[in-house]
Enzyme design. Structure first.
Site, PDB file in Angstrom:
ATOM      1  N   LYS A  40       0.747  -1.118  -0.073  1.00  0.00           N
ATOM      2  CA  LYS A  40      -0.013   0.646  -0.386  1.00  0.00           C
ATOM      3  C   LYS A  40       0.886   1.658  -0.382  1.00  0.00           C
ATOM      4  O   LYS A  40       2.139   1.343   0.324  1.00  0.00           O
ATOM      5  CB  LYS A  40      -0.890  -0.284   0.638  1.00  0.00           C
ATOM      6  CG  LYS A  40      -0.073   0.256   2.244  1.00  0.00           C
ATOM      7  CD  LYS A  40      -1.285   0.141   3.648  1.00  0.00           C
ATOM      8  CE  LYS A  40      -0.026  -0.192   5.050  1.00  0.00           C
ATOM      9  NZ  LYS A  40      -0.981  -0.604   6.204  1.00  0.00           N
ATOM     10  N   TYR A 270      15.191  31.279   5.428  1.00  0.00           N
ATOM     11  CA  TYR A 270      14.335  31.646   6.182  1.00  0.00           C
ATOM     12  C   TYR A 270      13.975  31.864   7.807  1.00  0.00           C
ATOM     13  O   TYR A 270      14.524  31.637   8.582  1.00  0.00           O
ATOM     14  CB  TYR A 270      12.997  30.642   5.276  1.00  0.00           C
ATOM     15  CG  TYR A 270      12.377  31.233   4.178  1.00  0.00           C
ATOM     16  CD1 TYR A 270      12.165  32.581   3.914  1.00  0.00           C
ATOM     17  CD2 TYR A 270      12.509  30.069   3.511  1.00  0.00           C
ATOM     18  CE1 TYR A 270      11.773  31.867   2.227  1.00  0.00           C
ATOM     19  CE2 TYR A 270      12.925  29.644   2.257  1.00  0.00           C
ATOM     20  CZ  TYR A 270      11.921  31.104   1.851  1.00  0.00           C
ATOM     21  OH  TYR A 270      11.713  31.041   0.295  1.00  0.00           O
ATOM     22  N   MET A 318      10.942  24.773   0.836  1.00  0.00           N
ATOM     23  CA  MET A 318      10.323  24.251   0.034  1.00  0.00           C
ATOM     24  C   MET A 318      11.533  23.026  -1.323  1.00  0.00           C
ATOM     25  O   MET A 318      11.612  21.665  -1.020  1.00  0.00           O
ATOM     26  CB  MET A 318       9.405  24.803  -1.060  1.00  0.00           C
ATOM     27  CG  MET A 318       8.148  23.411  -1.668  1.00  0.00           C
ATOM     28  SD  MET A 318       7.257  24.887  -2.984  1.00  0.00           S
ATOM     29  CE  MET A 318       6.716  26.007  -0.810  1.00  0.00           C
TER      30      MET A 318
END
Ligand SMILES: *Cc1c(COP(=O)(O)O)cnc(C)c1O
Length: 380
Positions: A40, A270, A318
């Site tokens: 799965k 950041y 990101m």
């Protein structure tokens, strides 16, 4: 899939280790128990179709997925072994189940009746496994309602109950052994109830990875193995129990994309969460939280460059992560960066990242983003 024209961040999937793990688990559980390979969630992020093909060739005769859509992906790729759909199905999927010869679990009469009707229309018998809730509290007919449910199931003449299964809540925690034993007792009683009502299930299974390894008495004649197939044993199996030999299947590597000298006293990334305490060599690595590197590893995780562990500095963003390679002699652009895996004598495991991120290794490998190509390698 990967070529010199793609970003060098990639997940290597070592099929030799996958097959070795399967064989090691198979011999550990012994010939009485069939190993159903749980593939799965895209094989816990490793790539379900490729993994299932390798496992099928290695002799695996059963696969498990969470949802019907995952089973279809296997069938469309040519996997012909039985596939157990562990999460059941929605009544509207009854025809698809029959079209593709899938084996769903059942725990709601409406779904069982829908499957029965589809089978009746076609003049066939559909196989299904009864899912019993013995204490997980999630899916399944409660153990104390099995008799009532089974009496209704008996009326569905085009359904054959080929298996009875349940799922452990805490088999990985030896401090919960009493509860695990209670689940086992409830399961045994449920199977007896089914037999007394005339059902004759071929398969009875309750054990997942920690169940199959730490509780040998819970392996009636099938075990459903996910995590340890992929070598994710260390944070899922209880320590101190005899275990099969396992090796990690996934490793993740990238390359330094940019490198620079930064004077002492400058902030990085950041939120300016890191300030250089010395003149530093800082490298940018093209892997961020979209790729599955948890943002909470900001100023906490490590990577390996030229055989040395180096710290992640500043926020994981990101697409990019910064590492401090000041202490690595001659670090340069294009140097390999190991994010999960072994380089030289150093190794970082999915479980190491998981520990820092407050989760388990399964969530780390499942979370490796679709943007990271899986490179399937067959050599050990
Ligand atoms: C995911 C799952 C498994 C496999 O669990 P592992 O700990 O990965 O071995 C087994 N059975 C069911 C019902 C599952 O949902």
């Amino acid at each position: 899939m990967t070529s010199s024209f793609t970003r060098p961040t990639q997940a290597d999937i070592n099929h030799q280790n996958l097959i070795d793990n399967f064989k090691s688990i198979t011999s550990f559980v012994g010939p009485e128990s069939e190993v159903l390979a749980v593939v799965k969630a895209d094989s816990y992020g490793h790539g379900a179709v490729s993994c299932a093909k390798s496992l099928e060739m290695a002799g695996c005769g059963w696969f498990g997925v969470a949802i019907v859509e995952e089973a279809l992906e296997l069938r469309q790729a040519g996997i012909s072994s039985p596939v157990l759909v562990l999460g059941g199905f929605w009544p509207a999927q009854a025809d698809v189940i029959l079209d593709y010869g899938l084996t769903p679990v059942v725990y709601r009469l409406e779904a069982a009746a829908a499957l029965n009707s589809s089978a009746e229309r076609r003049g066939v018998t559909a196989d299904a496994h009864l899912k019993v809730d013995t204490g997980m509290g999630r899916l399944g007919v409660r153990w104390d309602e099995v008799e009532e449910f089974a009496r209704e199931l008996r009326l569905l003449k085009n359904l054959r109950i080929e298996g009875v299964m349940s799922h452990f809540a805490a088999a990985d925690d030896l401090g919960e052994n009493d509860f695990t034993r209670l689940q086992e007792d409830r399961f045994r009683t449920s199977v007896e109830t089914m037999k007394s009502l005339g059902f004759n299930p071929t398969y009875c299974d309750i054990a997942n990875s920690p169940g199959a390894v730490a509780h040998p008495e819970t392996r009636p004649n099938m075990v459903r193995i996910g995590g340890i197939l992929y070598g994710l044993g260390d944070d899922v199996l209880p320590g101190g129990v005899e275990s099969p030999k396992l090796s990690p299947v996934m490793s993740i590597k990238s390359q330094i994309a940019h490198i620079k000298m930064v004077p002492a006293g400058e902030s990085l990334g950041y939120g300016r969460s890191f300030t250089t305490g010395r003149e530093s060599v800082i490298a940018s690595v093209p892997m961020g939280y979209h790729d599955g590197l948890p943002r909470c590893l900001s100023n906490a995780g490590e990577m390996i460059v030229r055989g040395r562990r180096v710290p992640i500095v500043g926020r994981v963003s990101m697409d990019w992560t910064l590492i401090d390679v000041t202490d690595v002699a001659n670090a340069d652009v294009s140097d390999e960066v190991m994010i999960i895996g072994r380089q030289g004598s150093e190794e970082i495991r999915a479980s190491d990242l998981a520990k820092l991120a407050g989760t388990i290794s399964y969530e780390i490998t499942c979370g490796i983003g679709a943007r990271v190509p899986r490179k399937h390698v067959t050599t050990g």
